[in-house]
Motif scaffolding. Structure first.
Motif, PDB file in Angstrom:
ATOM      1  N   LYS A 246      -1.743  -5.710  19.261  1.00 15.68           N
ATOM      2  CA  LYS A 246      -2.011  -5.715  20.477  1.00 15.68           C
ATOM      3  C   LYS A 246      -0.945  -5.740  21.509  1.00 15.68           C
ATOM      4  N   LEU A 247      -0.051  -6.731  21.221  1.00 11.02           N
ATOM      5  CA  LEU A 247       1.074  -6.975  22.147  1.00 11.02           C
ATOM      6  C   LEU A 247       2.213  -5.747  21.804  1.00 11.02           C
ATOM      7  N   ALA A 248       2.002  -5.283  20.575  1.00 11.69           N
ATOM      8  CA  ALA A 248       2.923  -4.187  20.607  1.00 11.69           C
ATOM      9  C   ALA A 248       2.593  -2.902  21.156  1.00 11.69           C
ATOM     10  N   GLY A 249       1.206  -2.876  21.675  1.00 10.10           N
ATOM     11  CA  GLY A 249       0.851  -1.729  22.199  1.00 10.10           C
ATOM     12  C   GLY A 249      -0.349  -0.774  21.531  1.00 10.10           C
ATOM     13  N   PHE A 250      -0.579  -1.056  20.235  1.00  8.09           N
ATOM     14  CA  PHE A 250      -1.612  -0.477  19.494  1.00  8.09           C
ATOM     15  C   PHE A 250      -2.776  -0.834  20.168  1.00  8.09           C
ATOM     16  N   GLU A 251      -3.682   0.213  19.829  1.00  8.71           N
ATOM     17  CA  GLU A 251      -5.431  -0.061  20.013  1.00  8.71           C
ATOM     18  C   GLU A 251      -6.034  -0.200  18.501  1.00  8.71           C
ATOM     19  N   VAL A 252      -6.433  -1.124  18.445  1.00  3.22           N
ATOM     20  CA  VAL A 252      -7.256  -1.573  17.129  1.00  3.22           C
ATOM     21  C   VAL A 252      -8.648  -0.683  16.882  1.00  3.22           C
ATOM     22  N   ILE A 253      -8.655   0.121  15.889  1.00  6.20           N
ATOM     23  CA  ILE A 253      -9.695   0.956  15.585  1.00  6.20           C
ATOM     24  C   ILE A 253     -10.561   0.345  14.702  1.00  6.20           C
ATOM     25  N   TRP A 254     -10.032  -0.486  13.663  1.00  6.98           N
ATOM     26  CA  TRP A 254     -10.716  -1.170  12.589  1.00  6.98           C
ATOM     27  C   TRP A 254      -9.877  -2.339  12.005  1.00  6.98           C
ATOM     28  N   GLU A 255     -10.359  -3.372  11.731  1.00  4.20           N
ATOM     29  CA  GLU A 255      -9.777  -4.295  10.885  1.00  4.20           C
ATOM     30  C   GLU A 255     -10.802  -5.124  10.010  1.00  4.20           C
ATOM     31  N   GLU A 256     -10.570  -5.458   8.714  1.00  2.00           N
ATOM     32  CA  GLU A 256     -11.248  -5.866   7.883  1.00  2.00           C
ATOM     33  C   GLU A 256     -10.747  -6.778   6.963  1.00  2.00           C
ATOM     34  N   ASP A 257     -11.124  -7.641   6.088  1.00  2.00           N
ATOM     35  CA  ASP A 257     -10.388  -7.994   4.984  1.00  2.00           C
ATOM     36  C   ASP A 257     -10.976  -7.168   3.756  1.00  2.00           C
ATOM     37  N   ALA A 258     -10.427  -6.290   3.075  1.00  2.00           N
ATOM     38  CA  ALA A 258     -10.776  -5.562   1.965  1.00  2.00           C
ATOM     39  C   ALA A 258     -11.062  -6.480   0.648  1.00  2.00           C
ATOM     40  N   ALA A 259     -10.690  -7.495   0.794  1.00  3.01           N
ATOM     41  CA  ALA A 259     -11.056  -8.320  -0.250  1.00  3.01           C
ATOM     42  C   ALA A 259     -12.384  -8.986  -0.393  1.00  3.01           C
TER      43      ALA A 259
END
Length: 343
Positions: A246-259
């Protein structure tokens, strides 16, 4: 074309180093990681030297035991390790919605295993960036054999300071590579800079989970041994990575622990209690054979002095990874899909 024989393993230890330099390089590398992780600021300040030493020392072991794609994967029952690795790479490509002819960047590409697989799967043109000369050399011939040598190339450079113009790439991916960055915010900012507006960055990140207790000495020991055996300055939390994006400027679409939802644990190939013919070399018995083979080859002068020490810290790291996975304090595949805004 990954290395498969004992003599190939022995001759490859040290990468581009002179064979007489291997032992001193091992000793120099190990100093970064004394006392369960070592001094974090020193590791971050000298990350280029540390990571280059690490990959010069371990690449032949990686190829011998793991193949061309140096990463873990979620795995279905009845699925081989190699099949799960390919599916892991295809999943990432699908999330990016890749199209034939698009210009992609693979950040921290290793010897190009994922790069080749994704290029064949999607038809995209892919540049791999890697700061280790030996790994780039190892990746060129497999590109030719796979038939992607005209659509895929390598650039030797630091991914913290990439030699690309702003807004160059249609998509960017990374698989267990940005964990080597000394400053994750600066790393993500540099990726943001070279990505075209409106386009996406998808990657798997090594993270400590919310179950990690920084006051728990056992947790700290495991973290330190993982860092030693994998050339890492510091393993960050999932929250730290999310905030850095977020600090870098990205918009987060999806985040999850795939494990988390993997039917079989990601660390299964390294678990000493498991046996598999398809990944025999990383089983307990396979590691026993490798350990004694390296000892013999070093004694005979066919492997450089220091090879046993490299094999030893890799084994220690493998055991720590299994411990971290079992305790739920570490994941090598926290998945992020993020987008650079259109304006």
């Amino acid at each position: 074309m990954s290395k498969s024989g004992a003599l190939d393993l022995a001759s490859g230890v040290g990468g581009k180093l002179e064979k007489k330099e291997v032992l001193s390089t091992v000793q120099s590398y190990e100093k970064y990681h004394v006392h369960h992780g070592g001094d974090q600021e020193e590791k971050k300040a000298n990350y280029t030297d540390m990571v280059n030493k690490y990959y010069d020392l371990v690449t032949s072991f990686y190829e011998y035991g793991w193949g061309e794609s140096f990463h873990f994967a979620a795995r279905w029952k009845g699925e081989s390790l190699r099949e799960s690795i390919k599916r892991h790479e295809h999943f990432l490509a699908l999330q990016l919605g890749l199209k034939r002819g698009q210009k992609l960047l693979d950040v921290g590409c290793g010897i190009g295993g994922p790069l080749r697989e994704i290029a064949r799967f999607s038809g995209a043109r892919i540049t791999g960036i890697n700061n280790n000369e030996y790994q780039i050399t190892r990746g060129k011939e497999p590109n030719r054999i796979a038939g992607v040598d005209e659509t895929c190339n390598y650039v030797k450079a630091d991914f913290m300071k990439m030699p690309f113009s702003d807004n160059t790439f249609d998509a960017i991916f990374a698989i267990e590579a940005t964990c080597h960055a000394p400053d994750v915010v600066d790393c993500y900012k540099e990726i943001y800079r070279v990505l075209k507006p409106g386009q996406c960055f998808a990657f798997y990140e090594w993270c400590i989970t919310d179950s990690f207790d920084p006051l728990n000495q056992e947790h700290q020991r495991i973290k330190g041994e993982v860092e030693l055996g994998n050339g890492l300055p510091d393993i960050r939390s999932m929250g730290q990575c999310l905030e850095a994006l977020k600090l870098a400027g990205f918009e987060v679409i999806w985040e999850e622990d795939a494990a988390v939802d993997s039917p079989l644990p990601w660390y299964l190939p390294l678990d000493k209690n498991q046996f598999s013919l398809t990944s025999f070399r990383v089983t307990a018995f396979g590691r026993f054979i490798t350990r004694n083979m390296v000892k013999t080859l070093e004694f005979l002068g066919l492997a450089p002095e220091g090879s046993q020490r490299v094999q030893s810290f890799l084994e220690q790291a493998a055991d720590a990874l299994v411990e971290g996975g079992r305790k739920g304090i570490f994941t090598p595949m926290y998945f992020f899909l993020v987008q650079k805004p259109h304006s």
